[in-house]
Enzyme design. Structure first.
Site, short mmCIF file in Angstrom:
data_model
loop_
_atom_site.label_atom_id
_atom_site.label_comp_id
_atom_site.label_asym_id
_atom_site.label_seq_id
_atom_site.Cartn_x
_atom_site.Cartn_y
_atom_site.Cartn_z
N GLU A 221 -153.38 -25.70 -14.47
CA GLU A 221 -154.19 -24.49 -14.55
C GLU A 221 -154.31 -23.93 -15.97
OE1 GLU A 221 -153.45 -22.80 -10.02
OE2 GLU A 221 -152.16 -22.12 -11.66
N TRP B 243 -99.84 -10.37 2.91
CA TRP B 243 -99.47 -10.09 4.30
C TRP B 243 -98.47 -8.93 4.38
CZ3 TRP B 243 -102.66 -11.35 7.67
CH2 TRP B 243 -103.26 -12.61 7.78
N ILE C 81 -101.06 -22.63 8.58
CA ILE C 81 -101.96 -22.23 9.67
C ILE C 81 -103.02 -21.27 9.14
CG2 ILE C 81 -100.18 -22.61 11.41
CD1 ILE C 81 -99.81 -19.61 11.60
N LYS D 176 -106.52 -8.27 4.21
CA LYS D 176 -105.51 -9.17 3.63
C LYS D 176 -106.13 -10.09 2.58
CE LYS D 176 -103.28 -13.25 3.38
NZ LYS D 176 -103.80 -14.59 3.02
N SER E 27 -107.38 -27.41 1.86
CA SER E 27 -106.63 -26.18 2.10
C SER E 27 -107.36 -25.33 3.12
CB SER E 27 -106.49 -25.40 0.79
OG SER E 27 -106.02 -24.09 1.02
N LYS F 235 -109.89 -19.92 2.28
CA LYS F 235 -111.28 -19.76 1.89
C LYS F 235 -111.41 -19.38 0.41
CE LYS F 235 -113.04 -18.69 6.48
NZ LYS F 235 -113.80 -17.76 7.35
#
Length: 980
Positions: free
Chosen positions: A486, A786, A808, A835, A873, A876
């Protein structure tokens, strides 16, 4: 921003990025799109919700997609006394922490804030929202509120804002709201609710919206307020320190395009809706189904993985899943750019994704062009032509809506004439091209009979009336056009792209009519009568196709962009670097028009489209010749955003993977990183579709031979795996591509540890490390987080109790800590988020010195031995920790808390990591410090090395106290001793 495989993360709020990030965090469901504006509002914010097909005219000016009433408003005030009340807002008080996440897997936008009011009251607030993909008329919004250091009155105000504007213009007339409505469903009174009805001023489209408010975790009162155009439902309660309250706002919306009485429909829907969790679950299942066919997996490159999923997400939420007469605007449903108009972007750049992964959506997108065919016929007649001439910019009717004039940046300069509406006529051939390719891919003969054939044939009638005969050279020509490029809009004659696409179009029109005559003779006869397609006219089409000039030099394969292009002043773009503006801005409109500089690929665009069909003028030699000439002359950085993806595909074709990858990222990151500075206007839909094409047709090298897709891969060197599937002629074709092979079937891992058949020794090719307690002592940070949470909740917790949490998930850990104490789901969710915030605060201070003894030397040795390395792991925050430890360059793959759903001791996380490494589980060894981790490794069929006391990791094949003075050779020796 941070990227994971599926989640886009914004940490920290920057007001200077307000509008761009509103675009980036757009959610939707194909019925509507809602920008990522804040529920509580913000100064200068641009809240926008656009509904497919809801257009209205600004008198004398233009037609545009309408900003609909805003369903988001949810404000929070502290203290019951209006004289002392404080309203939560990010421009007041102090923002102590902020994070926003867009989960692409499920279309969920979540924002978490810790905020201190001007008077010192601290709140944790979490918002989440979704637009249901399962039910297009349902919208969900949640808010979790937790006072940290104070108690008192809180009021939450949920509203519908009927004063939505399109950059200063309000398209809506209010019809009714709240108690002014006399015939609303009586059952609506069972739950506190508000509603609003409005009608667009010109197009007379009615909209009905209803909302209800639900509060959990506390006794509350409700009050309905009805300011004109702004119905509000307020809930008030007494808040206690640490008490989390959940507020749910569920909204329903209809328009008169869906149903005759949209307000009644919205009210009825609101009454019969299931609970918020049930709506959410249905929405999740719909997304799982969508990704099942459309997902693209890129391993070895997190940035590219997130970018391509983000691109597909933005197109999936803009596609008309439930609308037969709508298409995808150039800026999708995410902003005001191009006023919601539809361009060739949809057919050429966006449609292939849907053709090959969601063919029903592709069908709907093309059917929009059938419903706007009358508008194309009106345009042709207005210009003095026959047949159908499609609008360069289209809206609801198909009539031309491209503005004739644009305002200059200089207030004393003349207005700028926009010639695209008059001269960029290749769009009619582009639509025919898209229809043909959809037909070839799907074999959808019935749609071709009922819809596609008429479009192809009537646009061929247009071309017959548009071409000119040049008696001097005895050829047909197309004069005064604009091609794909263009920058050149004056005196462009015989543009190669336009001429060849027209020629191709006429050839296919002849073929389609012959097919109709043979397969559906009655339809062929009906169309021949309706469109006046006589045998003489079909012969004329053939004559034009035979004699329409394409400036192609057969000796060299060079294609001149248009007649006389090579006589223009040449230019070296490197002479203008570095720059942050387009070449047209630097040179001026006239200056660019007089030089050999391109806004976007033109000849190369033609070669790309013909490459897909393996038709003239494409061949590898011609591609190389024209690439060498035109690529250096194309303003690929600041010209058109449509260019980079095409350059990426062709560069991959030519074996230049470095250039291909660079241009792919230009396309895929254009909005995520706002590289062109205009993301605030909306998502670049063509870039999103082009990025998908760059991966599938460029890096995977997909072509169609012998009636099936074939891969000829050109993967970037650092990609370890590319996986996707394509739908072709009623069958799904899965592709698994690595640097060594293209596989048609998914890999199925071996169930038992791998050993050398010739001798009883272990053959290991991959090492998978847990993070916490293995590579670094993040377990201490987890414990401290924690412990802080437990102290706040007055829960018993100590280091001995912390030992039970090793390996866990966060949720399982919290359930162990709370024990028999009763909490609602909302409270548990808030506690996990709290946490995680504490943990993130602690790990901000991490550095490479936090690697445990022996870790870096072992990772380096593994790299030297060509052993692939993954980190697996449950955290997150794993990627953040890895970056802090400065070991990213030593890691081939990362599996984290976002990668799988089932936590350890399920083997999913380790299997995911092995799959990323492209290794069978039996060829991998896992290093773990937790009982659950060892169980997961064994369940995955992997070798295991436990770190720590025997009573905790004694089930591992080998147990070590730590990595100090440990070598890879020593580990292999111990594993082989175990084997023998």
């Amino acid at each position: 921003m941070l990227y994971t495989d599926w989640v886009l993360i914004e940490r920290g709020f920057d007001p200077n990025q307000l509008h761009a990030r509103e675009t980036v965090f757009t959610i939707g469901n194909g019925y509507l799109g809602t920008r990522g504006s804040f529920e509580e509002g913000y100064p200068r914010a641009m809240p926008v919700t656009l509904i497919q097909g809801v257009y209205d005219a600004v008198p004398v000016m233009y037609t545009e997609l309408v900003n609909c009433p805003d369903w988001l408003p949810l404000t929070i005030t502290l203290n019951g006394d209006p004289r002392r009340s404080e309203r939560f807002s990010l421009d007041q008080g102090e923002v102590l922490s902020y994070e926003r996440r867009l989960d692409l897997r499920y279309g969920l936008l979540r924002r978490s804030i810790r905020w201190r009011s001007p008077s010192g009251k601290t709140l944790d607030i979490q918002f989440e929202r979704f637009a249901s993909l399962a039910d297009p008329h349902v919208l969900g919004l949640r808010c979790l509120i937790t006072p940290i250091d104070w108690e008192g009155a809180i009021a939450v105000h949920a509203s519908i804002n009927g004063y939505a504007e399109n950059q200063g213009f309000n398209h809506w007339d209010l019809l009714t709201q709240d108690q002014t409505e006399t015939n609303f469903t009586e059952d609506l009174q069972l739950e506190p609710a508000i509603w609003l009805a409005a009608r667009t001023r010109q197009s007379q489209i009615e909209l009905g919206m209803a909302a209800k408010l639900i509060i959990q975790g506390v006794a509350a009162t409700f009050q309905r307020e009805s300011a004109p155009g702004y119905p509000t439902l307020t809930t008030s309660y007494q808040a206690a320190i640490g008490q989390t309250v959940l507020v749910e706002k569920i909204v329903t919306v209809y328009t008169s395009q869906d149903i005759e009485y949209p307000l009644k429909a919205a009210q009825s829907k609101l009454v019969t809706l299931p609970s918020y969790p049930e709506c959410w679950e249905q929405h999740k299942q719909a997304w799982k189904s969508a990704w099942h066919t459309s997902d693209v997996i890129v391993e070895g490159d997190i940035r590219a993985q997130l970018a391509i999923r983000y691109s597909m997400f933005q197109l999936l939420i803009s596609a008309p899943w439930h609308h037969q007469q709508a298409s995808i605007p150039a800026k999708t449903l995410s902003g005001f750019g191009y006023r919601g108009h539809i361009f060739w972007d949809t057919e050429i750049f966006i449609l292939p994704l849907f053709t090959f992964t969601q063919p029903e959506l592709a069908r709907r997108l093309l059917t929009y062009r059938y419903h706007t065919l009358e508008g194309a016929r009106r345009k042709a007649r207005s210009y003095g032509y026959k047949g159908a001439m499609y609008a360069w910019e289209s809206a609801d009717t198909g009539d031309e809506v491209t503005p004739r004039w644009a305002l200059p940046s200089d207030p004393y300069a003349s207005d700028i004439r926009i010639w695209c509406r008059d001269r960029e006529i290749h769009i009619s051939a582009d639509i025919a091209y898209a229809i043909w390719n959809y037909w070839q891919a799907t074999g959808d003969d019935l749609w071709m009979r009922d819809y596609g054939a008429e479009i192809i044939l009537d646009t061929a009638v247009f071309w017959m009336s548009r071409v000119e005969w040049n008696s001097q050279f005895e050829r047909y020509e197309l004069r005064e056009v604009i091609g794909a490029d263009e920058y050149h809009e004056h005196h462009v004659n015989n543009n190669a792209f336009t001429n060849r696409m027209t020629q191709w179009h006429l050839e296919k029109a002849i073929a389609v009519y012959a097919w109709l005559e043979h397969t559906f003779p009655e339809q062929a006869a009906a169309l021949a009568q309706k469109l006046e397609i006589t045998p003489e006219r079909r012969q004329r089409w053939q004559d034009i196709a035979n004699h329409l000039w394409v400036p192609y030099h057969s000796e060299t394969g060079f294609i001149e962009q248009f007649e006389g292009f090579c006589n223009l002043e040449d230019i070296n773009l490197q002479d203008y670097e570095p720059r942050t503006k387009s070449m047209q801005t630097i040179l001026g409109i006239d200056g660019a028009n007089k030089r050999q500089v391109l806004k976007q690929p033109d000849v190369l665009m033609l070669l790309y489209l013909m490459r897909q069909l393996q038709e003239f003028p494409y061949n590898p030699e011609s591609l190389k010749t024209n690439w060498d000439y035109y690529a250096p002359r194309t303003d690929i950085t600041y010209g058109s955003s449509l260019g980079p993806a095409i350059h990426a595909i062709l560069a991959a074709d030519l074996g230049d993977s470095q250039t291909a990858y660079k241009h792919f990222l230009q396309a895929a990151l254009v909005d995520l990183e706002n590289t062109r500075g205009n993301t605030a206007e909306g998502i670049h839909g063509a870039c999103a579709g082009g990025a998908w094409q760059a991966i599938v047709f460029g890096f995977a090298g997909i072509r169609f031979q012998d009636n099936q897709p074939i891969a000829t891969p050109h993967l970037p060197p650092h990609w370890t795996r590319l996986a996707f599937k394509l739908h072709w002629r009623g069958k799904w074709h899965p592709f698994e591509i690595t640097h060594s092979a293209s596989e048609m079937n998914s890999y199925h891992p071996s169930p038992s540890p791998e050993m050398d058949e010739a001798s009883p020794t272990i053959n290991l090719r991959g090492a998978i490390f847990d993070l916490d307690g293995v590579l670094t002592d993040t377990a201490e940070y987890h414990y401290r987080a924690w412990q802080r949470l437990a102290d706040e909740e007055e829960l018993p917790f100590d280091r001995q109790a912390n030992e039970a949490l090793r390996g866990i998930s966060r949720r399982e850990s919290l359930l162990k800590i709370v024990g028999d104490r009763t909490y609602s789901a909302a409270q548990l969710e808030e506690m996990m988020e709290r946490k995680n915030r504490y943990y993130q605060e602690f790990i901000e201070s991490m550095s490479p010195s936090d690697l445990l003894p022996g870790v870096r030397s072992l990772l380096t040795e593994l790299r030297q031995q060509q052993i692939k390395i993954a980190i697996a792991s449950a955290s997150k925050n794993a990627r953040t920790v890895i970056e802090k430890l400065n070991i990213t360059e030593l890691v081939d793959a990362i599996a984290d808390g976002y990668s799988v759903e089932r936590p350890k001791p399920a083997p999913d996380l380790f299997l995911y990591a092995a799959n990323q490494l492209k290794l069978p589980p039996a060829a991998c060894v896992v290093f773990e410090d937790a009982t659950a981790g060892i169980e997961a490794a064994l369940a995955a069929g992997m070798w295991s090395v436990g770190l720590g006391p025997v009573e905790r990791v004694g089930n591992a094949h080998v147990v070590l106290p730590n990595f100090a003075d440990i070598t890879w050779a020593g580990i292999l020796s111990k594993l082989n001793q175990h084997l023998s």
